[in-house]
Design an enzyme around this catalytic site. Structure first.
Site, mmCIF file in Angstrom:
data_model
loop_
_atom_site.group_PDB
_atom_site.id
_atom_site.type_symbol
_atom_site.label_atom_id
_atom_site.label_comp_id
_atom_site.label_asym_id
_atom_site.label_seq_id
_atom_site.Cartn_x
_atom_site.Cartn_y
_atom_site.Cartn_z
ATOM 1 N N LYS A 150 2.304 1.995 4.231
ATOM 2 C CA LYS A 150 3.007 1.069 3.154
ATOM 3 C C LYS A 150 2.858 -0.305 3.978
ATOM 4 O O LYS A 150 2.533 -0.566 4.927
ATOM 5 C CB LYS A 150 4.558 1.517 3.356
ATOM 6 C CG LYS A 150 5.064 2.287 2.342
ATOM 7 C CD LYS A 150 6.565 2.341 2.588
ATOM 8 C CE LYS A 150 7.417 2.910 1.384
ATOM 9 N NZ LYS A 150 8.944 3.062 1.416
ATOM 10 N N LYS B 176 2.707 4.132 8.036
ATOM 11 C CA LYS B 176 2.915 5.191 7.034
ATOM 12 C C LYS B 176 1.924 4.962 5.562
ATOM 13 O O LYS B 176 2.224 5.651 4.459
ATOM 14 C CB LYS B 176 4.423 5.085 6.475
ATOM 15 C CG LYS B 176 5.291 5.570 7.290
ATOM 16 C CD LYS B 176 6.749 5.738 6.738
ATOM 17 C CE LYS B 176 7.457 4.128 6.911
ATOM 18 N NZ LYS B 176 8.893 4.236 6.356
#
Ligand code: CTP
Length: 149
Positions: free
Chosen positions: A54, A52
């Protein structure tokens, strides 16, 4: 809780990273639990977070232990991919799918399987803001060290 009991209980499901656990996370979990009797929390694995874009500071196993210890949480599962939500809703016979309103509208299609609820976020706190503050402080300290050399 045994299987028969689980069939009668209202099941709530939510997902998140829960990195650097804070009061916004706690409020969300408390309010999610208030919709039912049994709260399942899907925690994003470190690998899924990387996908993602992240980068979680706290490793998955520690985030899991923290969330499992919250009294509103009955079960923690791994969140490994975007597509698993429908499978989890069916598998656990979920009644309510709850997310913070930063996700408003994004999961409306899941209303076909259960009731989707978006809860207002706790204002003024997020893991992203912690990380930004830490970065700013680090940059300041690095500059200070350079100037002192
Ligand atoms: N949440 C919330 N209030 C906050 C922060 C988070 O209600 N102030 C909710 C999110 O909406 C989500 C859950 O807590 O439903 C888990 O959030 P997560 O994305 O793990 O945490 P954030 O602090 O929002 O992290 P980031 O800033 O990295 O997005």
């Amino acid at each position: 809780m045994d299987k028969n009991n689980l069939n009668k209980k209202k099941i709530v499901l939510t997902y998140g990273t829960f990195d650097m656990f804070h009061i916004g996370h706690l409020n969300l979990l408390k309010r999610a639990k208030s919709y039912g009797d049994y709260l399942i929390v899907g925690i994003s694995t470190d690998e899924f977070n990387k996908k993602k874009g992240k980068n979680s500071i706290i490793p998955f196993n520690e985030r899991k232990k923290i969330v499992e210890s919250i009294k509103y949480v009955d079960k923690v599962i791994e969140e490994k991919e975007w597509e698993q939500k429908i499978k989890d809703i069916i598998k656990y016979k979920v009644d309510y799918f709850v997310m913070g309103d930063d996700w408003k509208g994004k999961f409306d299609e899941l209303n076909k399987f259960c009731k989707v609820i978006y809860l207002p976020r706790t204002e003024g706190i997020s893991t992203t803001s912690f990380k930004k503050s830490a970065k700013t402080l680090l940059a300041f300290l690095e500059q200070l060290i350079k100037e002192l050399k």
